[in-house]
Design a protein around this motif. Structure first.
Motif, PDB file in Angstrom:
ATOM      1  N   ARG A  46     -97.131  57.880-124.697  1.00  0.00           N
ATOM      2  CA  ARG A  46     -97.006  58.591-126.394  1.00  0.00           C
ATOM      3  C   ARG A  46     -97.042  59.380-126.575  1.00  0.00           C
ATOM      4  N   MET A  47     -96.887  60.046-126.025  1.00  0.00           N
ATOM      5  CA  MET A  47     -97.284  61.551-126.392  1.00  0.00           C
ATOM      6  C   MET A  47     -95.937  62.879-127.128  1.00  0.00           C
ATOM      7  N   SER A  48     -95.097  61.692-127.905  1.00  0.00           N
ATOM      8  CA  SER A  48     -93.856  61.956-128.067  1.00  0.00           C
ATOM      9  C   SER A  48     -93.890  63.777-129.634  1.00  0.00           C
ATOM     10  N   LEU A  49     -94.882  62.866-130.256  1.00  0.00           N
ATOM     11  CA  LEU A  49     -95.127  63.836-131.832  1.00  0.00           C
ATOM     12  C   LEU A  49     -95.692  65.815-130.405  1.00  0.00           C
ATOM     13  N   ILE A  50     -95.991  65.536-129.734  1.00  0.00           N
ATOM     14  CA  ILE A  50     -96.486  66.797-129.037  1.00  0.00           C
ATOM     15  C   ILE A  50     -95.392  67.988-128.975  1.00  0.00           C
ATOM     16  N   GLY A  51     -93.881  67.703-128.843  1.00  0.00           N
ATOM     17  CA  GLY A  51     -92.448  67.901-129.044  1.00  0.00           C
ATOM     18  C   GLY A  51     -92.717  68.731-130.417  1.00  0.00           C
ATOM     19  N   ASP A  52     -92.428  68.093-131.378  1.00  0.00           N
ATOM     20  CA  ASP A  52     -92.978  68.374-132.979  1.00  0.00           C
ATOM     21  C   ASP A  52     -93.470  69.753-133.063  1.00  0.00           C
ATOM     22  N   SER A  53     -94.981  69.523-132.532  1.00  0.00           N
ATOM     23  CA  SER A  53     -95.748  70.809-132.651  1.00  0.00           C
ATOM     24  C   SER A  53     -95.655  72.181-131.971  1.00  0.00           C
ATOM     25  N   LEU A  54     -94.900  71.424-130.802  1.00  0.00           N
ATOM     26  CA  LEU A  54     -95.143  72.899-129.859  1.00  0.00           C
ATOM     27  C   LEU A  54     -93.891  74.145-130.760  1.00  0.00           C
ATOM     28  N   SER A  55     -93.260  72.514-130.566  1.00  0.00           N
ATOM     29  CA  SER A  55     -91.456  73.645-131.280  1.00  0.00           C
ATOM     30  C   SER A  55     -92.143  74.249-132.626  1.00  0.00           C
ATOM     31  N   HIS A  56     -92.901  73.918-133.323  1.00  0.00           N
ATOM     32  CA  HIS A  56     -93.441  74.769-135.076  1.00  0.00           C
ATOM     33  C   HIS A  56     -93.965  76.133-134.326  1.00  0.00           C
ATOM     34  N   VAL A  57     -94.946  76.102-133.046  1.00  0.00           N
ATOM     35  CA  VAL A  57     -95.514  76.955-132.625  1.00  0.00           C
ATOM     36  C   VAL A  57     -94.878  77.962-132.029  1.00  0.00           C
ATOM     37  N   ALA A  58     -93.886  77.537-131.301  1.00  0.00           N
ATOM     38  CA  ALA A  58     -92.486  78.278-130.764  1.00  0.00           C
ATOM     39  C   ALA A  58     -91.988  78.997-131.957  1.00  0.00           C
ATOM     40  N   LEU A  59     -91.546  78.368-132.661  1.00  0.00           N
ATOM     41  CA  LEU A  59     -90.965  79.199-133.899  1.00  0.00           C
ATOM     42  C   LEU A  59     -91.627  80.197-134.555  1.00  0.00           C
ATOM     43  N   SER A  60     -93.186  80.227-134.580  1.00  0.00           N
ATOM     44  CA  SER A  60     -93.550  81.273-134.979  1.00  0.00           C
ATOM     45  C   SER A  60     -93.823  82.490-133.871  1.00  0.00           C
ATOM     46  N   GLY A  61     -93.495  81.877-132.339  1.00  0.00           N
ATOM     47  CA  GLY A  61     -93.511  82.598-130.918  1.00  0.00           C
ATOM     48  C   GLY A  61     -92.539  83.976-131.662  1.00  0.00           C
TER      49      GLY A  61
END
Lengths: 249, 275
Positions: B35-50
């Protein structure tokens, strides 16, 4: 008698609330101990301390002769946790996959489990009479059957000591009777020492050979379960409204 | 159709896609079941800032995206310990911080030519040789590690406390796993896009859970569904000149609808034949 667990003057608290206060308990080989007491009396906390899930604030715990921090062979200890059967019912795992899981530490990191491990899975499933269900999805079984699968998982390493935390919650009466028969068999025939937390005081005082009463974070008694004595001690823990009714499952 | 393979960019996109088609569902199945599906969304936004940081500083963007997302993943683990009762709060905090940094950096770098659309939604034309080699190298490394830790990851996903008591080094494996998630998201960004990568981790798994009869089967079916979506998505997006990420994700949704429909029809048929 061979001592398996020694709990000495253990205290534990969450924030400022003391849950266990100077609790001492000795568990010997062959024991079948029932741990009873009202909600919040510290029963599950005591089990979790013995399993090294929680660290005591004070006191010492020895398991199979080792201090908890130095104890490495957790395969010798079986544990069926509270609400074991309230897992994600849609989890796509078979009975065999779940029971095998407790053998993973033995197989070692990065290594697959072998044929000899599979034999032990089948043996454990045979003990709990679930060997014909091994290819079924765990979510498709009844509550009683799921509970037997979790007991098989705890047994797969041939443990010396089995902890069960409120194992009969949510299980129908027929399955409860089968469960107590199984526990008796494990204790008598396989010489597995059993420590069971339960609210089902009437039944548990019938089945176990020692009882530990917890009240307000203290261990009020732990001795051989003789009925008048237990009745008296339960009144001390639960209050005067408590009457011990015996009903055999 | 084979003329497609004459183009270097297509070879790179298909090779990167084939690896991502294994990687995303392999990580995704554990995310969904924990039940950690949302972690993908969080990290992809951070990757975008990267990526934005890379463009601004002139460093290869996937390197900065990788560093940002791995650091954010470790940050989520720390925040989860602080907010035990509100585990999803850590994801919301990191997601907000990711968008905030990305927007500030992109507005700061508006004079720089940044292929933002490609990073957001995926673009097969932009998979450069260096991207492909990075995806191949790190992607295969993660696949091998997940395969090696597969049984432990299964135990932790099913019963984390039970795994800890049995003697599985849960803390260490969780740390590895969260770094794998961050790396997978960054590597998949070129082909699927930052906004759609978590869909590729979740939707093929959702389809497989409908029909799998064991955990092994669920893993295998997730990979098969993802591969079908990625490879056919890349080919269709080339012919119809569509964004590859969107096409891939829509195909995986179609597969899910197909699986659900077939299952419903079979169930109805079974009920009827029993009456």
């Amino acid at each position: 008698m061979n001592e398996l667990v020694e709990v000495k003057d253990v205290s534990f608290g969450y924030d400022r609330e003391l849950v266990l206060a100077n609790v001492s308990l000795n568990i010997y080989e062959g024991d079948y101990i029932g741990v009873v007491g009202p909600n919040g009396s510290g029963k599950s906390t005591l089990i979790k301390i013995m399993l090294n899930i929680l660290k005591p604030a004070k006191g010492r715990v020895k398991i199979l002769g080792f201090d908890l921090d130095n104890f490495k062979t957790w395969g010798q200890i079986g544990y069926v946790r509270q609400k074991a059967t309230s897992f994600n019912a849609n989890f796509p795992a078979t009975v065999e996959e779940i029971v095998s899981a407790n053998l993973y530490p033995q197989a070692g990191l990065f290594r697959p489990i072998k044929a000899k491990h599979r034999e032990r899975v089948y043996d454990a499933l045979r003990i709990v009479k679930m060997d014909t269900h091994r290819k079924k999805l765990i979510g498709n079984l009844s509550g009683g059957q799921q509970q037997r699968v979790f007991i098989a998982r705890a047994l797969v390493n041939s443990p010396k000591l089995l902890f069960l935390d409120e194992p009969t919650v949510g299980i129908d009466l027929d399955s409860q009777r089968e469960f107590y028969d199984l526990m008796e068999r494990l204790n008598r025939e396989l010489n597995i020492t059993i420590v069971m937390v339960s609210h089902d005081i009437g039944v548990i005082t019938e089945k176990v050979n020692r009882i530990a009463c917890m009240g307000d974070g203290k261990l009020i008694c732990h001795q051989n379960s003789s009925r008048p004595e237990i009745s008296h001690l339960l009144k001390e823990v639960y209050g005067d409204k408590m009457n011990l009714l015996i009903h055999n499952h | 159709m084979f003329e497609l393979l004459q183009f270097g960019f297509m070879q790179r996109a298909l090779m990167a896609g084939a690896i991502i088609g294994v990687l995303c569902p392999l990580i995704g199945i554990f995310l969904v079941l924990r039940r950690m599906s949302l972690i993908g969304d969080s990290l992809s936004h951070v990757a975008l800032s990267g990526v934005a940081a890379g463009v601004v500083s002139g460093i290869y963007p996937l390197t900065t995206a990788l560093i940002f997302s791995v650091l954010a993943a470790l940050g989520i683990e720390q925040l989860r310990k602080r907010y035990v009762e509100y585990a999803e709060l850590s994801l919301a905090i990191i997601l907000s911080a990711g968008i905030g940094i990305a927007v500030v950096l992109i507005s700061y770098a508006k004079s720089v030519n940044i292929d933002l659309f490609g990073y957001l939604f995926g673009n097969i034309l932009t998979v450069r040789p260096m991207d492909m080699w990075l995806i191949a190298l790190l992607g295969i490394l993660i696949i091998v590690f997940v395969r090696l830790l597969y049984k432990e990851l299964f135990f932790i996903a099913f019963d984390e406390e039970g795994a800890r008591i049995a003697g599985i080094p849960v803390g260490g494996i969780n740390l590895f796993f969260i770094v794998f998630i961050a790396m997978t998201i960054t590597l998949s960004m070129r082909v699927v896009g930052a906004l759609l990568v978590s869909s590729l981790m979740v939707i093929p798994v959702a389809a497989s859970l409908q029909i799998a009869r064991s955990f092994k089967q669920a893993t295998l079916l997730s990979v098969i569904f993802a591969e079908i979506s990625v490879i056919s998505g890349i080919i269709i997006s080339y012919y119809l000149e569509l964004a590859s990420g969107g096409t891939i994700v829509l195909l995986s949704v179609l597969l899910l609808i197909l699986v659900l429909s077939i299952k419903s029809i079979l169930y109805a048929f079974l009920l009827q034949s029993r009456q």
